[in-house]
Scaffold this motif. Structure first.
Motif, PDB file in Angstrom:
ATOM      1  N   LEU A  52       0.822  -1.207   0.000  1.00 23.46           N
ATOM      2  CA  LEU A  52       0.000   0.000   0.000  1.00 23.46           C
ATOM      3  C   LEU A  52       0.858   1.259   0.000  1.00 23.46           C
ATOM      4  CD1 LEU A  52      -2.778   1.348   0.213  1.00 23.46           C
ATOM      5  CD2 LEU A  52      -2.614   1.097   2.699  1.00 23.46           C
ATOM      6  N   THR A  53       1.874   1.286   0.848  1.00 26.10           N
ATOM      7  CA  THR A  53       2.727   2.473   0.955  1.00 26.10           C
ATOM      8  C   THR A  53       3.496   2.724  -0.328  1.00 26.10           C
ATOM      9  OG1 THR A  53       2.992   2.029   3.320  1.00 26.10           O
ATOM     10  CG2 THR A  53       4.506   3.590   2.321  1.00 26.10           C
ATOM     11  N   GLY A  54       4.030   1.669  -0.950  1.00 21.25           N
ATOM     12  CA  GLY A  54       4.773   1.826  -2.195  1.00 21.25           C
ATOM     13  C   GLY A  54       3.893   2.354  -3.315  1.00 21.25           C
ATOM     14  N   PHE A  55       2.706   1.793  -3.449  1.00 24.17           N
ATOM     15  CA  PHE A  55       1.791   2.239  -4.513  1.00 24.17           C
ATOM     16  C   PHE A  55       1.386   3.695  -4.310  1.00 24.17           C
ATOM     17  CE2 PHE A  55      -2.410   2.818  -6.368  1.00 24.17           C
ATOM     18  CZ  PHE A  55      -2.221   2.322  -7.653  1.00 24.17           C
ATOM     19  N   LEU A 110      14.380   3.677   1.298  1.00 20.56           N
ATOM     20  CA  LEU A 110      14.147   4.469   2.504  1.00 20.56           C
ATOM     21  C   LEU A 110      12.764   4.211   3.077  1.00 20.56           C
ATOM     22  CD1 LEU A 110      15.482   6.554   4.326  1.00 20.56           C
ATOM     23  CD2 LEU A 110      14.475   8.357   2.910  1.00 20.56           C
ATOM     24  N   VAL A 111      11.735   4.198   2.226  1.00 19.86           N
ATOM     25  CA  VAL A 111      10.374   3.941   2.704  1.00 19.86           C
ATOM     26  C   VAL A 111      10.267   2.553   3.310  1.00 19.86           C
ATOM     27  CG1 VAL A 111       7.995   3.588   1.941  1.00 19.86           C
ATOM     28  CG2 VAL A 111       9.259   5.592   1.160  1.00 19.86           C
ATOM     29  N   THR A 112      10.844   1.567   2.619  1.00 25.13           N
ATOM     30  CA  THR A 112      10.798   0.191   3.130  1.00 25.13           C
ATOM     31  C   THR A 112      11.501   0.072   4.481  1.00 25.13           C
ATOM     32  OG1 THR A 112      10.804  -0.643   0.859  1.00 25.13           O
ATOM     33  CG2 THR A 112      11.368  -2.199   2.607  1.00 25.13           C
ATOM     34  N   SER A 126      12.399  -4.034  -0.507  1.00 28.83           N
ATOM     35  CA  SER A 126      12.665  -2.767  -1.191  1.00 28.83           C
ATOM     36  C   SER A 126      12.410  -2.901  -2.691  1.00 28.83           C
ATOM     37  CB  SER A 126      14.104  -2.314  -0.942  1.00 28.83           C
ATOM     38  OG  SER A 126      14.335  -2.080   0.421  1.00 28.83           O
ATOM     39  N   PHE A 127      12.838  -4.010  -3.263  1.00 24.92           N
ATOM     40  CA  PHE A 127      12.583  -4.263  -4.676  1.00 24.92           C
ATOM     41  C   PHE A 127      11.081  -4.354  -4.946  1.00 24.92           C
ATOM     42  CE2 PHE A 127      11.938  -7.367  -8.126  1.00 24.92           C
ATOM     43  CZ  PHE A 127      12.544  -6.684  -9.174  1.00 24.92           C
ATOM     44  N   ALA A 174       5.535   0.951  -6.362  1.00 22.85           N
ATOM     45  CA  ALA A 174       5.596   2.389  -6.628  1.00 22.85           C
ATOM     46  C   ALA A 174       5.514   2.659  -8.135  1.00 22.85           C
ATOM     47  CB  ALA A 174       6.879   2.976  -6.048  1.00 22.85           C
ATOM     48  N   MET A 175       6.196   1.832  -8.932  1.00 24.82           N
ATOM     49  CA  MET A 175       6.135   1.993 -10.380  1.00 24.82           C
ATOM     50  C   MET A 175       4.728   1.733 -10.903  1.00 24.82           C
ATOM     51  SD  MET A 175       9.003   3.090 -11.254  1.00 24.82           S
ATOM     52  CE  MET A 175       8.646   3.048 -13.004  1.00 24.82           C
TER      53      MET A 175
END
Length: 259
Positions: free
Chosen positions: A60-63, A101-103, A158-159, A165-166
């Motif tokens: 959720l955070t990455g997206f 960093l977010v991860t 992280s990956f 995020a992409m």
């Protein structure tokens, strides 16, 4: 009786003593890591626990990070008529900095506190002492497995965070500009070089090690009952985040020398 004289001041002396204890703990970790007997099953179990507990939140955070960062960057680029650079700009930011960093910050709050509280509760209830009496090496079983698990798992997370995020970036770009997936990938990764990937890997590995070793150190040295367990969990999060930001600055400075 004469009171003990301080070398500098009570706070500075306590900080130096804590720094030495932390350094000794890291040395002890490496000694046990390269010993003969390795708790592989416990290592796999810790990898699963770290990944399973963080996967949904990181998804959720990455997206959201990718989607919102793209949305906020669009007006500035539209001012200069450079919206075509948007996928490349956001991808560079995500891979170089945001994803690791977010991860790591999420895992510092979720994984670091869990390790600190778990080992702290075992310490104050004398379970660690019982392991020593039972001829089980607590450092090898509790510390080594958790530190290595966080060091290995957080780069993988992280990956995965970068992929999510992409996905958010693509959703925003294709909604506003009707860009195909193949065209988006070509624009996004056009300016990505191997140094960017290596930088992200180095960051994620160092952050994962920091989270694991700090959580284990704080939990392993907890005291004063349940109050000490809470302090160990809280200190694990605070210290991990503090060291992560220091490492971020240092790694960015070093990698910029090679650009």
């Amino acid at each position: 009786m004469r009171s003990r004289q301080n070398l500098f001041s009570p706070k500075i002396d306590n900080w130096l003593i804590g720094f030495k204890d932390g350094a000794d703990f890291v040395v002890m970790f490496f000694k046990e890591t390269f010993s003969r007997d390795f708790e592989f099953k416990e290592f796999v179990n810790q990898c699963y626990r770290i990944g399973n507990s963080s996967l949904l939140l990181i998804s959720l955070t990455g997206f959201v990070t990718g989607f919102v960062f793209t949305k906020q960057s669009r007006p500035s680029l539209e001012t200069f008529g450079a919206t075509s650079w948007l996928p490349s700009l956001v991808t560079i930011a995500i891979i170089r900095a945001l994803a690791p960093l977010v991860t790591s910050l999420i895992c510092a709050g979720k994984v670091g506190s869990s390790i600190g509280a778990e080992l702290g509760s075992m310490k104050v209830t004398e379970q660690i002492d019982a392991m020593e009496v039972s001829a089980v090496n607590p450092v090898r079983f509790l510390v080594v497995t958790r530190v290595l698990a966080s060091t290995v798992t957080i780069p993988l997370l992280s990956f995965y965070c970068a992929l999510m995020a992409m996905a958010g970036v693509f959703l925003n770009v294709t909604t506003n500009e009707d860009t195909s997936f193949s065209a988006f990938l070509e624009q996004a990764f056009n300016n990505i070089i191997f140094l960017d990937l290596w930088t992200a890997i180095i960051k994620a590995v160092s952050y994962g090690f920091t989270i694991g070793i700090v959580g284990c150190y704080k939990g392993y040295n907890a005291s004063n009952g349940t109050l000490g367990v809470g302090k160990a969990a809280n200190a694990s999060v605070v210290m991990s985040m503090f060291l992560i930001f220091i490492e971020e600055v240092f790694i960015v400075q070093v990698t910029n020398w090679f650009r």
